[in-house]
Every structure is written in structure tokens, then in C-alpha cells.
Write an enzyme that holds these catalytic residues in place. Sequence first.
Site, PDB file in Angstrom:
ATOM      1  N   THR A  63       0.829  -1.206   0.000  1.00 15.84           N
ATOM      2  CA  THR A  63       0.000   0.000   0.000  1.00 15.84           C
ATOM      3  C   THR A  63       0.863   1.256   0.000  1.00 15.84           C
ATOM      4  O   THR A  63       0.613   2.201  -0.761  1.00 15.84           O
ATOM      5  CB  THR A  63      -0.950  -0.003   1.212  1.00 15.84           C
ATOM      6  N   ASN A  71      -6.471  -9.092  -7.135  1.00 17.69           N
ATOM      7  CA  ASN A  71      -6.427  -9.773  -5.846  1.00 17.69           C
ATOM      8  C   ASN A  71      -7.712 -10.500  -5.483  1.00 17.69           C
ATOM      9  O   ASN A  71      -7.718 -11.350  -4.595  1.00 17.69           O
ATOM     10  CB  ASN A  71      -6.080  -8.772  -4.728  1.00 17.69           C
ATOM     11  N   GLN A  90       0.207  -9.507  -5.806  1.00 18.91           N
ATOM     12  CA  GLN A  90      -0.231 -10.908  -5.876  1.00 18.91           C
ATOM     13  C   GLN A  90       0.642 -11.753  -6.804  1.00 18.91           C
ATOM     14  O   GLN A  90       0.475 -12.971  -6.867  1.00 18.91           O
ATOM     15  CB  GLN A  90      -1.685 -10.984  -6.356  1.00 18.91           C
ATOM     16  N   CYS A 116      -8.952  -6.629   2.777  1.00 22.89           N
ATOM     17  CA  CYS A 116      -8.887  -5.244   3.278  1.00 22.89           C
ATOM     18  C   CYS A 116     -10.271  -4.723   3.616  1.00 22.89           C
ATOM     19  O   CYS A 116     -10.415  -3.713   4.291  1.00 22.89           O
ATOM     20  CB  CYS A 116      -8.219  -4.345   2.237  1.00 22.89           C
TER      21      CYS A 116
END
Length: 379
Positions: A72, A152, A180, A328
Site C-alpha cells: 500500500t 487480488n 499478488q 482489506c
Amino acid sequence: MKTIYLDNAATTQIDDEVINVINTSMKNIYGNPSSTHQFGRKAKSAVETARKNIAKHFNVSASEIVFTAGGTEADNLILQNAVSNLNVKRIITSKIEHHAVLHTCNHLQEKFNVIIDYVKVDAFGAVIIEDLERLLKASKAKTLVSLMMINNEIGNLLDINKISDKCIKHNALFHSDTVQAIGHYSLDLKESPIDFIAVSAHKFHGPKGVGFAYFKKGFGIMPMLHGGDQERGARSSTENVHSILGMEKAIQIAISNLENDKNYIEGLKKYLIFGLKKLSKNIKFNGFSSDMQKSSYTILNVRFPFNNAMLLFSLDMAGISVSGGSACQSGSNIGSHVLSEILTDEDADKTSVRFSFSKYNTIQELDLVLDYLKKQKSN
């Protein structure tokens, strides 16, 4: 009760060898890499050796690797730097990217008035190349394309080389969130001329809270974090030495065993696909996740022919850990933005589950999952 972990796209079990490296470094390499005494020099040497070794795996130079606190932060650093330092005025992305990209794009649009264009995707979530070409032709503004290598949630594989070619043709920069992909697929950054990638160690059996951003040589970097000028001024903050060394070990293990692990995990995914199809002909697979050529071998996104809001909870109570969408978003009432974008309202209302695999999973575990789902079907 036996527990079964099938949420490896969210995070992975740390490899024992990685834990050993982390423990050893925490005991023996505890100096601050910015200190000039022998303890600091030892830590600095370890960090720079790790940087050099990681860079070799991607056929780039060590100076192109910036250590971060994860994927991130790497996405944020790249996108914000593109706008604040590289004069990017427009970003082309898709509506099914990770929120680390989408939310950052929204922020940049609000703060810097950056133009955000969304390339169209088809019903399977594949980027429509003709629409990307249309968008690239539509403006002379300096543009960055941001598209993830592997989605993802649905596992779709992006044709990195084709996207790179389009970006080069139209003089656009190219960023890919490869979170990923790294550790599961080979990526030669000389062969696939991507300008920026984001990586997170905990997706390939490394520690959480560490990753890196790759900036192709020649691009200056304006830091988001200020205060110490670490990472050659690209990221202030004392380096997370033991985690960086753990990430180095995790990458080395993953790449050394890549083909064997890939063949094994592909076998698991094929086995679960076969078992689910046998369970019900009405079970479907979202995106290209059941296509072994067009999706990651680590992700299978399954759509059941019913709406059962308690399915994830009941699976968890049975000891089976999976995900309904991006981890998330776990715990929120927000549905998957990816599935909402590509499915009809009727299909989006049905229950979808993401199964994601690792080298630590077994056929026996999948049999237990299928047995549990079979019982649920008969109730």
C-alpha cells in the site's frame, strides 16, 4: 477441530527459514543503519546486501529499489511521486484495482486536480485493450497507466507486455501493483519494461509490514515521509532491518522453488474446481479464475447459486478460513467493488467466496472443504 487456511491472497504463513533469519538478525544486527559506528555499519551492510540480492531477482540495479512498509505504501509513493515530481496530469486505471490505487487516485484528483480515466473491463474483468488505446490517444497530457498484474479478488492475469507496448507507443508511464504476482511468477523488469511496481513480502511467506517500490532508473523520487533522508532520501524512517532481511529470504525461497510450488498449487486449484463442479452444475467462477491460463494459480473466486450472508461465518466456525472479497474490506458491510463492477445485479447478489492457495495446503484439506459444502447443500 482441524483448521484450514485458504486465504493466502490476504496473507501467507511465514516460512520457517524466514522466521529463523528474522530471529537471528534481531539478536545480532540491532544497530541503526544510519549510525556510523560498527553496529550501524553492520546493519547498513545487511540492508544494502539485501537490496542488491532482491534487485538481481528482477534484473534491475539496487538503486532502483526503495524499501517500504508494504504494498500500500509502495503504491502511494509511486502514484504521488508521479504527480508531484514527474508532472503526471492524468492517470488511467480500472475500477477493479486494489483500493491502495483507487483511493490514492481519488486523493490525487481532489488535491491536485489530476484527471482520472477508467479503462473499460469486460464481463470477466479483463482490460479491454482497444479502450486503453482509445484513452491513450485521447489526450496529450502526461499520463500514467496503473493496472495490477494479478487482480487480488478474481485472480485475472494482466498481459503486462501488451500493456507496456501500448504505454511505450503513446509515451505513457506504466505502474503495476504486482503484490499478488511476486513470489509466484517470474518478472524480468528489463524484458517487461514496467516503470514502477509495488511489492509486499507477506504475500509470499515473508513478514508483514515490509515491501518495496521499484522506480526505473532515471526517475527522481520525492518522498512522502520526511525527517531522516533514509533510502537515499526517498523514504525517511529507520529501516526495518530484520523484516527486510526476512523479505530477502522469502523472495529467494519463492524464486528457487517457483516451478515446483506452481505445479503443486495448480494441482490443488484444479482439484477444487473439479470438486465444486461435481458438487453442483450451478456453481460458477468469477472472472477468469477457473481458467488456468488467464488467472493466477493461487486464486479461485467461486459464485454459489444462492445468497447466504452467513456462509463465510459458518465456514469459519467449521475451521475453514476463506474470504468473500478483498481481505482489506473484511468486517465491513461493503460488497466487493470488483464483483459489483463485472457481475449483473442478480449474480452480484449471490454469495461469492475467494479461495486462495499456498504450498502449505493439501488435497486432504480440500476434501474436508468439499465435504462441508456438500453438507450445507443438503441442509
